[in-house]
Design a protein around this motif. Structure first.
Motif, PDB file in Angstrom:
ATOM      1  N   SER A   1       0.861  -1.180   0.000  1.00 21.90           N
ATOM      2  CA  SER A   1       0.000   0.000   0.000  1.00 21.90           C
ATOM      3  C   SER A   1       0.900   1.233   0.000  1.00 21.90           C
ATOM      4  O   SER A   1       1.791   1.352   0.846  1.00 21.90           O
ATOM      5  CB  SER A   1      -0.911   0.017   1.226  1.00 21.90           C
ATOM      6  OG  SER A   1      -1.859  -1.020   1.157  1.00 21.90           O
TER       7      SER A   1
ATOM      8  N   ILE B   1       1.043   5.273   0.242  1.00 22.48           N
ATOM      9  CA  ILE B   1       0.252   6.421   0.686  1.00 22.48           C
ATOM     10  C   ILE B   1       0.963   7.718   0.319  1.00 22.48           C
ATOM     11  O   ILE B   1       2.161   7.889   0.586  1.00 22.48           O
ATOM     12  CB  ILE B   1       0.012   6.361   2.205  1.00 22.48           C
ATOM     13  CG1 ILE B   1      -0.992   5.260   2.527  1.00 22.48           C
ATOM     14  CG2 ILE B   1      -0.473   7.687   2.746  1.00 22.48           C
ATOM     15  CD1 ILE B   1      -1.361   5.178   3.978  1.00 22.48           C
TER      16      ILE B   1
ATOM     17  N   LYS C   1      -1.344  -0.939  -4.183  1.00 19.51           N
ATOM     18  CA  LYS C   1      -2.574  -0.165  -3.995  1.00 19.51           C
ATOM     19  C   LYS C   1      -2.181   1.262  -3.623  1.00 19.51           C
ATOM     20  O   LYS C   1      -1.469   1.478  -2.640  1.00 19.51           O
ATOM     21  CB  LYS C   1      -3.424  -0.790  -2.883  1.00 19.51           C
ATOM     22  CG  LYS C   1      -4.687  -0.023  -2.546  1.00 19.51           C
ATOM     23  CD  LYS C   1      -5.689  -0.022  -3.695  1.00 19.51           C
ATOM     24  CE  LYS C   1      -6.994   0.650  -3.280  1.00 19.51           C
ATOM     25  NZ  LYS C   1      -7.978   0.713  -4.386  1.00 19.51           N
TER      26      LYS C   1
ATOM     27  N   TYR D   1      -2.950   5.140  -2.489  1.00 20.29           N
ATOM     28  CA  TYR D   1      -3.874   6.015  -1.781  1.00 20.29           C
ATOM     29  C   TYR D   1      -3.333   7.448  -1.870  1.00 20.29           C
ATOM     30  O   TYR D   1      -2.353   7.788  -1.209  1.00 20.29           O
ATOM     31  CB  TYR D   1      -3.992   5.619  -0.305  1.00 20.29           C
ATOM     32  CG  TYR D   1      -4.534   4.226  -0.077  1.00 20.29           C
ATOM     33  CD1 TYR D   1      -5.893   4.012   0.126  1.00 20.29           C
ATOM     34  CD2 TYR D   1      -3.674   3.126  -0.040  1.00 20.29           C
ATOM     35  CE1 TYR D   1      -6.394   2.737   0.353  1.00 20.29           C
ATOM     36  CE2 TYR D   1      -4.160   1.845   0.172  1.00 20.29           C
ATOM     37  CZ  TYR D   1      -5.529   1.660   0.370  1.00 20.29           C
ATOM     38  OH  TYR D   1      -6.016   0.402   0.587  1.00 20.29           O
TER      39      TYR D   1
ATOM     40  N   THR E   1      -4.137  11.308   0.993  1.00 19.29           N
ATOM     41  CA  THR E   1      -4.313  10.520   2.213  1.00 19.29           C
ATOM     42  C   THR E   1      -3.189  10.832   3.197  1.00 19.29           C
ATOM     43  O   THR E   1      -2.033  10.940   2.810  1.00 19.29           O
ATOM     44  CB  THR E   1      -4.316   9.016   1.891  1.00 19.29           C
ATOM     45  OG1 THR E   1      -5.360   8.738   0.951  1.00 19.29           O
ATOM     46  CG2 THR E   1      -4.560   8.192   3.146  1.00 19.29           C
TER      47      THR E   1
ATOM     48  N   THR F   1      -5.808   6.045   8.597  1.00 20.29           N
ATOM     49  CA  THR F   1      -5.521   7.107   7.639  1.00 20.29           C
ATOM     50  C   THR F   1      -6.769   7.936   7.392  1.00 20.29           C
ATOM     51  O   THR F   1      -7.886   7.548   7.747  1.00 20.29           O
ATOM     52  CB  THR F   1      -5.031   6.515   6.307  1.00 20.29           C
ATOM     53  OG1 THR F   1      -6.047   5.661   5.782  1.00 20.29           O
ATOM     54  CG2 THR F   1      -3.758   5.722   6.501  1.00 20.29           C
TER      55      THR F   1
ATOM     56  N   ASN G   1      -8.649  10.605   4.318  1.00 22.42           N
ATOM     57  CA  ASN G   1      -8.688  11.316   3.051  1.00 22.42           C
ATOM     58  C   ASN G   1     -10.022  12.033   2.933  1.00 22.42           C
ATOM     59  O   ASN G   1     -10.736  12.203   3.924  1.00 22.42           O
ATOM     60  CB  ASN G   1      -8.436  10.365   1.874  1.00 22.42           C
ATOM     61  CG  ASN G   1      -9.471   9.260   1.796  1.00 22.42           C
ATOM     62  OD1 ASN G   1     -10.555   9.357   2.375  1.00 22.42           O
ATOM     63  ND2 ASN G   1      -9.135   8.196   1.091  1.00 22.42           N
TER      64      ASN G   1
ATOM     65  N   LEU H   1      -6.665   0.882   7.419  1.00 21.60           N
ATOM     66  CA  LEU H   1      -6.132   0.029   6.365  1.00 21.60           C
ATOM     67  C   LEU H   1      -6.104  -1.436   6.766  1.00 21.60           C
ATOM     68  O   LEU H   1      -5.958  -2.308   5.927  1.00 21.60           O
ATOM     69  CB  LEU H   1      -4.728   0.481   5.981  1.00 21.60           C
ATOM     70  CG  LEU H   1      -4.659   1.726   5.103  1.00 21.60           C
ATOM     71  CD1 LEU H   1      -3.220   2.060   4.784  1.00 21.60           C
ATOM     72  CD2 LEU H   1      -5.446   1.545   3.830  1.00 21.60           C
TER      73      LEU H   1
END
Length: 338
Positions: free
Chosen positions: A231, A233, A273, A275, A278, A294, A296, A303
């Motif tokens: 992930s 961010i 992935k 984000y 965020t 997180t 946004n 998560l």
């Protein structure tokens, strides 16, 4: 840490100006960061740079030229410059090993095993202290307890040297009284200690990379290319970081081509992935078992619901990089089951 300690001792015993030039601030664990801040409060100056050194002909003083973090070139004159190096094995270690018939590890220290940390590999010969590798005081005492058949957590350290003799060097009587109190407190605390066991937990082999700049995207790709989900961010609306503001370099007239290609690789990788917009609100857990909250434009989300726990690599600030080795060979950590 030794550089900071020696600078503090100098400041405590005489009126001198002390500067520390460094690349990596190696202050981790046991409130070492507070120790650095205390040094700064003593007017010990820290400069993150690579200085050049030249000697003045008339006085033999040394001129250090360096670039500040804001890009300015500065020069300062010093009476003495000390090169602080890492702990190395003794120069005659190979001779000692040959004479005694013991093996050395790849770093030049005596080769031992986790299950027999004091055995040098030959019957009747034992190793102690830093000849088996760099040591800190507290782990040495804990190892002694284990080797004696006791639980390593039945230990409490009264650090009289750091907390009394060094910081109160000009007040020996008061320092002695404080030392007595520290010993009393340590005895009282260890009297309440209970044996603890080291436990293991499953590591969910996924990673979270904080920061969508070049370093963050490269780290995410390296992990994903080895088969692990990632992930990524980024607090801005798009990837790229500071390189978005760089249009060319001395050797590359079109740096944007490199950046666009990197973004495309990250975007098209099914294991990554992304984000954007965020920000991290909180981080809970421990190594191998993190939960990230997180936020946004859609609100706060956890998560853990989507990709469970994470190993964290923070690339917003290289000083706070959690584990640089993870970038080179992340499978060393992610492949472990415990």
């Amino acid at each position: 840490m030794y550089s900071t300690k020696e600078a503090m001792i100098i400041k405590e015993h005489q009126d001198a100006e002390c500067d520390v030039f460094y690349i990596d601030m190696r202050a981790y664990g046991k409130d070492f960061e507070q120790y650095i801040e205390r040094a700064k409060n003593m007017n010990i100056k820290y400069h993150r740079c690579l200085p050049s050194v030249e000697e003045m002909c008339n006085s033999k003083n040394l001129i250090l030229t360096y670039e500040t973090e804001d890009g300015k070139i500065e020069q300062e004159i010093f009476d003495m410059v000390v090169l602080a190096v890492g702990l190395c094995p003794p120069k005659d270690n190979k001779k000692i090993a040959n004479v005694s018939g013991i093996e050395l590890n790849k770093y030049g220290f005596c080769k031992t095993t986790e299950t027999a940390p004091v055995e040098a590999g030959r019957e009747g010969i034992y190793v102690c202290g830093a000849f088996s590798g760099p040591k800190d005081i507290e782990p040495l005492f804990r190892e002694t307890l284990v080797e004696s058949g006791l639980n390593q957590y039945l230990f409490e350290m009264a650090n009289i040297r750091d907390h009394c003799s060094w910081v109160h060097s000009h007040e020996p009587v008061k320092a002695t009284e404080k030392a007595k109190d520290l010993v009393k407190m340590a005895v009282a605390k260890v009297n309440l200690a209970v044996p603890l066991k080291i436990t293991t937990s499953d590591v969910i082999r996924s990673a979270l990379v904080i920061g969508g700049g070049v370093s963050g995207m490269t780290a995410a790709l390296e992990i994903a290319n080895q088969g692990f989900s990632v992930s990524l961010i980024e607090r801005d609306s798009e990837l790229g970081g500071n390189l978005k503001n760089v249009h060319y370099t001395l050797t590359d007239p079109d740096i944007s081509k490199f950046l666009n290609n990197l973004i495309a690789q990250v975007t098209n990788n099914d294991l990554i992935k992304i984000y954007t917009n965020t920000e991290i609100k909180s981080v809970d857990g421990y190594v191998g078992d993190f939960t990230i909250n997180t936020e946004n434009s859609l609100g706060i989300f956890n998560l853990k619901k989507t990709t469970s726990f994470f190993n964290i690599i923070n690339l917003n600030n290289t000083e706070n990089l959690y584990d640089f080795q993870s970038l080179k060979n992340p499978q060393d950590f992610l492949n472990t089951n415990k």
